[in-house]
Write a protein that holds these residues in place. Sequence first.
Motif, PDB file in Angstrom:
ATOM      1  N   GLY A  20      -3.704  30.002 -33.455  1.00  0.00           N
ATOM      2  CA  GLY A  20      -4.213  30.008 -34.841  1.00  0.00           C
ATOM      3  C   GLY A  20      -3.827  28.726 -35.571  1.00  0.00           C
ATOM      4  N   ASN A  21      -2.585  28.294 -35.396  1.00  0.00           N
ATOM      5  CA  ASN A  21      -2.154  27.023 -35.998  1.00  0.00           C
ATOM      6  C   ASN A  21      -2.976  25.871 -35.442  1.00  0.00           C
ATOM      7  OD1 ASN A  21       1.211  28.149 -35.448  1.00  0.00           O
ATOM      8  ND2 ASN A  21       0.138  28.215 -37.399  1.00  0.00           N
ATOM      9  N   TYR A  22      -3.228  25.946 -34.139  1.00  0.00           N
ATOM     10  CA  TYR A  22      -3.929  24.850 -33.468  1.00  0.00           C
ATOM     11  C   TYR A  22      -5.364  24.737 -33.974  1.00  0.00           C
ATOM     12  CZ  TYR A  22      -5.008  21.597 -29.703  1.00  0.00           C
ATOM     13  OH  TYR A  22      -5.363  20.476 -29.006  1.00  0.00           O
ATOM     14  N   ILE A  23      -6.069  25.874 -33.993  1.00  0.00           N
ATOM     15  CA  ILE A  23      -7.481  25.864 -34.370  1.00  0.00           C
ATOM     16  C   ILE A  23      -7.671  25.731 -35.888  1.00  0.00           C
ATOM     17  CG2 ILE A  23      -9.607  27.288 -34.388  1.00  0.00           C
ATOM     18  CD1 ILE A  23      -8.923  25.994 -31.684  1.00  0.00           C
ATOM     19  N   GLY A  24      -6.800  26.439 -36.641  1.00  0.00           N
ATOM     20  CA  GLY A  24      -6.946  26.415 -38.106  1.00  0.00           C
ATOM     21  C   GLY A  24      -6.496  25.104 -38.710  1.00  0.00           C
ATOM     22  N   ALA A  25      -5.501  24.456 -38.089  1.00  0.00           N
ATOM     23  CA  ALA A  25      -4.911  23.282 -38.724  1.00  0.00           C
ATOM     24  C   ALA A  25      -4.854  22.065 -37.797  1.00  0.00           C
ATOM     25  CB  ALA A  25      -3.507  23.642 -39.239  1.00  0.00           C
ATOM     26  N   VAL A  26      -4.055  22.116 -36.732  1.00  0.00           N
ATOM     27  CA  VAL A  26      -3.717  20.910 -35.959  1.00  0.00           C
ATOM     28  C   VAL A  26      -4.952  20.179 -35.414  1.00  0.00           C
ATOM     29  CG1 VAL A  26      -2.420  20.031 -33.974  1.00  0.00           C
ATOM     30  CG2 VAL A  26      -1.450  21.844 -35.389  1.00  0.00           C
ATOM     31  N   ARG A  27      -5.960  20.957 -34.963  1.00  0.00           N
ATOM     32  CA  ARG A  27      -7.103  20.260 -34.383  1.00  0.00           C
ATOM     33  C   ARG A  27      -7.833  19.411 -35.437  1.00  0.00           C
ATOM     34  NH1 ARG A  27     -12.227  23.865 -32.167  1.00  0.00           N
ATOM     35  NH2 ARG A  27     -12.431  24.908 -34.144  1.00  0.00           N
ATOM     36  N   HIS A  28      -7.807  19.893 -36.695  1.00  0.00           N
ATOM     37  CA  HIS A  28      -8.399  19.090 -37.782  1.00  0.00           C
ATOM     38  C   HIS A  28      -7.559  17.851 -38.086  1.00  0.00           C
ATOM     39  CE1 HIS A  28     -11.372  22.154 -38.624  1.00  0.00           C
ATOM     40  NE2 HIS A  28     -10.409  23.050 -38.614  1.00  0.00           N
ATOM     41  N   PHE A  29      -6.221  17.992 -37.928  1.00  0.00           N
ATOM     42  CA  PHE A  29      -5.355  16.825 -38.182  1.00  0.00           C
ATOM     43  C   PHE A  29      -5.824  15.676 -37.283  1.00  0.00           C
ATOM     44  CE2 PHE A  29      -1.194  19.523 -38.963  1.00  0.00           C
ATOM     45  CZ  PHE A  29      -1.851  20.268 -39.912  1.00  0.00           C
ATOM     46  N   VAL A  30      -6.082  16.029 -36.019  1.00  0.00           N
ATOM     47  CA  VAL A  30      -6.443  15.007 -35.031  1.00  0.00           C
ATOM     48  C   VAL A  30      -7.798  14.391 -35.377  1.00  0.00           C
ATOM     49  CG1 VAL A  30      -6.835  14.574 -32.581  1.00  0.00           C
ATOM     50  CG2 VAL A  30      -5.109  16.242 -33.280  1.00  0.00           C
ATOM     51  N   THR A  31      -8.768  15.242 -35.713  1.00  0.00           N
ATOM     52  CA  THR A  31     -10.103  14.720 -36.059  1.00  0.00           C
ATOM     53  C   THR A  31     -10.023  13.720 -37.208  1.00  0.00           C
ATOM     54  OG1 THR A  31     -10.886  16.927 -35.552  1.00  0.00           O
ATOM     55  CG2 THR A  31     -12.473  15.459 -36.579  1.00  0.00           C
ATOM     56  N   HIS A  32      -9.248  14.062 -38.221  1.00  0.00           N
ATOM     57  CA  HIS A  32      -9.187  13.159 -39.377  1.00  0.00           C
ATOM     58  C   HIS A  32      -8.445  11.871 -39.057  1.00  0.00           C
ATOM     59  CE1 HIS A  32     -10.475  16.830 -41.537  1.00  0.00           C
ATOM     60  NE2 HIS A  32     -11.218  15.932 -42.126  1.00  0.00           N
ATOM     61  N   GLN A  33      -7.488  11.966 -38.153  1.00  0.00           N
ATOM     62  CA  GLN A  33      -6.817  10.733 -37.710  1.00  0.00           C
ATOM     63  C   GLN A  33      -7.821   9.844 -36.973  1.00  0.00           C
ATOM     64  OE1 GLN A  33      -2.837  10.283 -35.301  1.00  0.00           O
ATOM     65  NE2 GLN A  33      -4.519  10.201 -33.858  1.00  0.00           N
ATOM     66  N   GLN A  34      -8.603  10.485 -36.096  1.00  0.00           N
ATOM     67  CA  GLN A  34      -9.587   9.711 -35.312  1.00  0.00           C
ATOM     68  C   GLN A  34     -10.610   9.033 -36.198  1.00  0.00           C
ATOM     69  OE1 GLN A  34     -10.795  12.886 -32.787  1.00  0.00           O
ATOM     70  NE2 GLN A  34      -9.364  12.379 -31.144  1.00  0.00           N
ATOM     71  N   GLN A  35     -10.882   9.653 -37.357  1.00  0.00           N
ATOM     72  CA  GLN A  35     -11.877   9.056 -38.266  1.00  0.00           C
ATOM     73  C   GLN A  35     -11.316   7.903 -39.086  1.00  0.00           C
ATOM     74  OE1 GLN A  35     -13.091  12.496 -40.443  1.00  0.00           O
ATOM     75  NE2 GLN A  35     -14.574  13.157 -38.895  1.00  0.00           N
ATOM     76  N   GLY A  36     -10.035   7.609 -38.890  1.00  0.00           N
ATOM     77  CA  GLY A  36      -9.452   6.438 -39.553  1.00  0.00           C
ATOM     78  C   GLY A  36      -9.017   6.657 -40.987  1.00  0.00           C
ATOM     79  N   ALA A  72      -1.052  17.014 -29.178  1.00  0.00           N
ATOM     80  CA  ALA A  72      -2.404  17.355 -29.640  1.00  0.00           C
ATOM     81  C   ALA A  72      -3.242  16.099 -29.881  1.00  0.00           C
ATOM     82  CB  ALA A  72      -2.321  18.180 -30.919  1.00  0.00           C
ATOM     83  N   GLY A  73      -2.579  14.933 -29.995  1.00  0.00           N
ATOM     84  CA  GLY A  73      -3.343  13.698 -30.167  1.00  0.00           C
ATOM     85  C   GLY A  73      -2.955  12.882 -31.393  1.00  0.00           C
ATOM     86  N   LEU A  74      -1.976  13.371 -32.160  1.00  0.00           N
ATOM     87  CA  LEU A  74      -1.520  12.534 -33.276  1.00  0.00           C
ATOM     88  C   LEU A  74      -0.650  11.429 -32.714  1.00  0.00           C
ATOM     89  CD1 LEU A  74      -0.537  15.194 -35.973  1.00  0.00           C
ATOM     90  CD2 LEU A  74      -2.705  14.018 -35.663  1.00  0.00           C
ATOM     91  N   ASN A  75      -0.623  10.289 -33.393  1.00  0.00           N
ATOM     92  CA  ASN A  75       0.304   9.243 -32.985  1.00  0.00           C
ATOM     93  C   ASN A  75       0.796   8.498 -34.210  1.00  0.00           C
ATOM     94  OD1 ASN A  75      -1.332   6.764 -33.498  1.00  0.00           O
ATOM     95  ND2 ASN A  75      -2.716   7.855 -32.113  1.00  0.00           N
ATOM     96  N   PRO A  76       1.996   7.911 -34.112  1.00  0.00           N
ATOM     97  CA  PRO A  76       2.617   7.312 -35.295  1.00  0.00           C
ATOM     98  C   PRO A  76       1.899   6.069 -35.810  1.00  0.00           C
ATOM     99  CG  PRO A  76       4.080   7.153 -33.381  1.00  0.00           C
ATOM    100  CD  PRO A  76       2.876   7.913 -32.945  1.00  0.00           C
ATOM    101  N   GLU A  77       0.952   5.543 -35.033  1.00  0.00           N
ATOM    102  CA  GLU A  77       0.164   4.418 -35.556  1.00  0.00           C
ATOM    103  C   GLU A  77      -0.940   4.953 -36.473  1.00  0.00           C
ATOM    104  OE1 GLU A  77       0.607   4.448 -31.921  1.00  0.00           O
ATOM    105  OE2 GLU A  77       2.483   3.467 -32.517  1.00  0.00           O
ATOM    106  N   GLY A  78      -1.532   6.084 -36.082  1.00  0.00           N
ATOM    107  CA  GLY A  78      -2.661   6.626 -36.844  1.00  0.00           C
ATOM    108  C   GLY A  78      -2.261   7.587 -37.942  1.00  0.00           C
ATOM    109  N   SER A  79      -1.059   8.145 -37.871  1.00  0.00           N
ATOM    110  CA  SER A  79      -0.645   9.158 -38.848  1.00  0.00           C
ATOM    111  C   SER A  79       0.823   8.953 -39.222  1.00  0.00           C
ATOM    112  CB  SER A  79      -0.759  10.567 -38.247  1.00  0.00           C
ATOM    113  OG  SER A  79      -2.085  10.874 -37.899  1.00  0.00           O
ATOM    114  N   ILE A  80       1.147   9.265 -40.451  1.00  0.00           N
ATOM    115  CA  ILE A  80       2.558   9.262 -40.849  1.00  0.00           C
ATOM    116  C   ILE A  80       3.082  10.670 -40.568  1.00  0.00           C
ATOM    117  CG2 ILE A  80       4.166   8.893 -42.749  1.00  0.00           C
ATOM    118  CD1 ILE A  80       2.077   7.086 -44.058  1.00  0.00           C
ATOM    119  N   ILE A  81       4.026  10.751 -39.651  1.00  0.00           N
ATOM    120  CA  ILE A  81       4.562  12.056 -39.225  1.00  0.00           C
ATOM    121  C   ILE A  81       6.009  12.136 -39.708  1.00  0.00           C
ATOM    122  CG2 ILE A  81       5.120  13.457 -37.197  1.00  0.00           C
ATOM    123  CD1 ILE A  81       2.819  11.896 -35.722  1.00  0.00           C
ATOM    124  N   TYR A  82       6.317  13.162 -40.515  1.00  0.00           N
ATOM    125  CA  TYR A  82       7.654  13.188 -41.123  1.00  0.00           C
ATOM    126  C   TYR A  82       8.129  14.604 -41.395  1.00  0.00           C
ATOM    127  CZ  TYR A  82       4.818  13.664 -45.421  1.00  0.00           C
ATOM    128  OH  TYR A  82       3.906  14.089 -46.366  1.00  0.00           O
TER     129      TYR A  82
END
Length: 333
Positions: A20-36, A72-82
Amino acid sequence: MDTIATVLSGIRATGRLHFGNYIGAVRHFVTHQQQGNRCMYFIADLHTLTTLRNPEELRGNVIEIVKDYLAAGLNPEGSIIYAQSSVPEISELSLLLSMVQPLGELERIPTFKDLVRKNPDNVTLGLVTYPVLMAADILGPQATLVPVGEDQIPNLELARNMARRFNERFGQTFALPEMLEEMVKVPGLDGEKMGKSEADNAIDINSSIEIIRKRYLERGITDPQRLRASDPGDPYNRCRSIYPLHEIITPGEANGREIAKACIAAHIGCVECKKRLVDNIAVILEPFQEHRAALANQNDYAREVLHEGGKRARRIIKETVERVRDKMGIVMY
Ligand code: ADP
Ligand code: TRP
């Protein structure tokens, strides 16, 4: 989206992440990172303290979730993870916002009522002010989009109201955060919302596909009135665990309704339907799990990501909080 958004979201460190966390939230995190976009994703460790009181477990969960984010595909270059607590200005902003926030609105919020129902002996001040801290998480970085699951709508609406009210009273200060167009509620094995703190109804995203298959076959609730495979099923109303998830993750199902039609016509039985669901879950989780296994021993790296992310987040959030202080008449002497 045409313009660059500031996308922000957080997850509490109450345990391991579920589907549920993955589909409801995390997968969108990745998409938005990919979109720059400018992406800020954190672990809400302070919010976790409202329900988890084991310091060792809390520290461990934070690191595991960072590794889930990375796998899941986030990385510290594309996203600020804290970690939320690495930015003390968020707590300060929460305090400042709480000074102008009517209590009644917080007590009426459904997620609060829900938490009180689940923890009647543990209604702390932190639970009441939970949405104020969440608003500070969102408004501090001037987030314009907050990807979360459907259960978080009331909290997000409150954050929007707080921003609006503050802007009216003190002049334009906060961006108004938007929600996703499609927010989902992933059902658990029992048909209720999948949750880590709920009865054992969740699918751990790190479970092997075999275990996931076994759990669905043994415990996934389907149409209780469909006793034989030759009986017509009711995917839309009576099947509460399997079909609603097909609608969310099975490619083409939300438009074509092939599985629903086959269920109604009794052309597909519940076992087959569950197997197909798990196959589709596997398509999503297998690449994640492969990457996750490679990160299993990378705790130092995860801590380093949090350290660097914390510094970057702090620079951004500090700016807003200084402005808020100033507008409210608070001076650093
Ligand atoms: P939980 O509810 O399992 O304790 P959190 O409250 O930490 O998990 O939720 C983290 C994120 O995952 C939030 O964006 C929340 O909306 C989302 N989420 C949690 N459960 C579900 C679900 N069953 N379906 C969709 N999204 C969910
Ligand atoms: N309340 C959210 C949840 O339970 C977690 C959270 C805390 C959050 N602060 C946030 C989500 C800010 C989005 C933005 O899932």
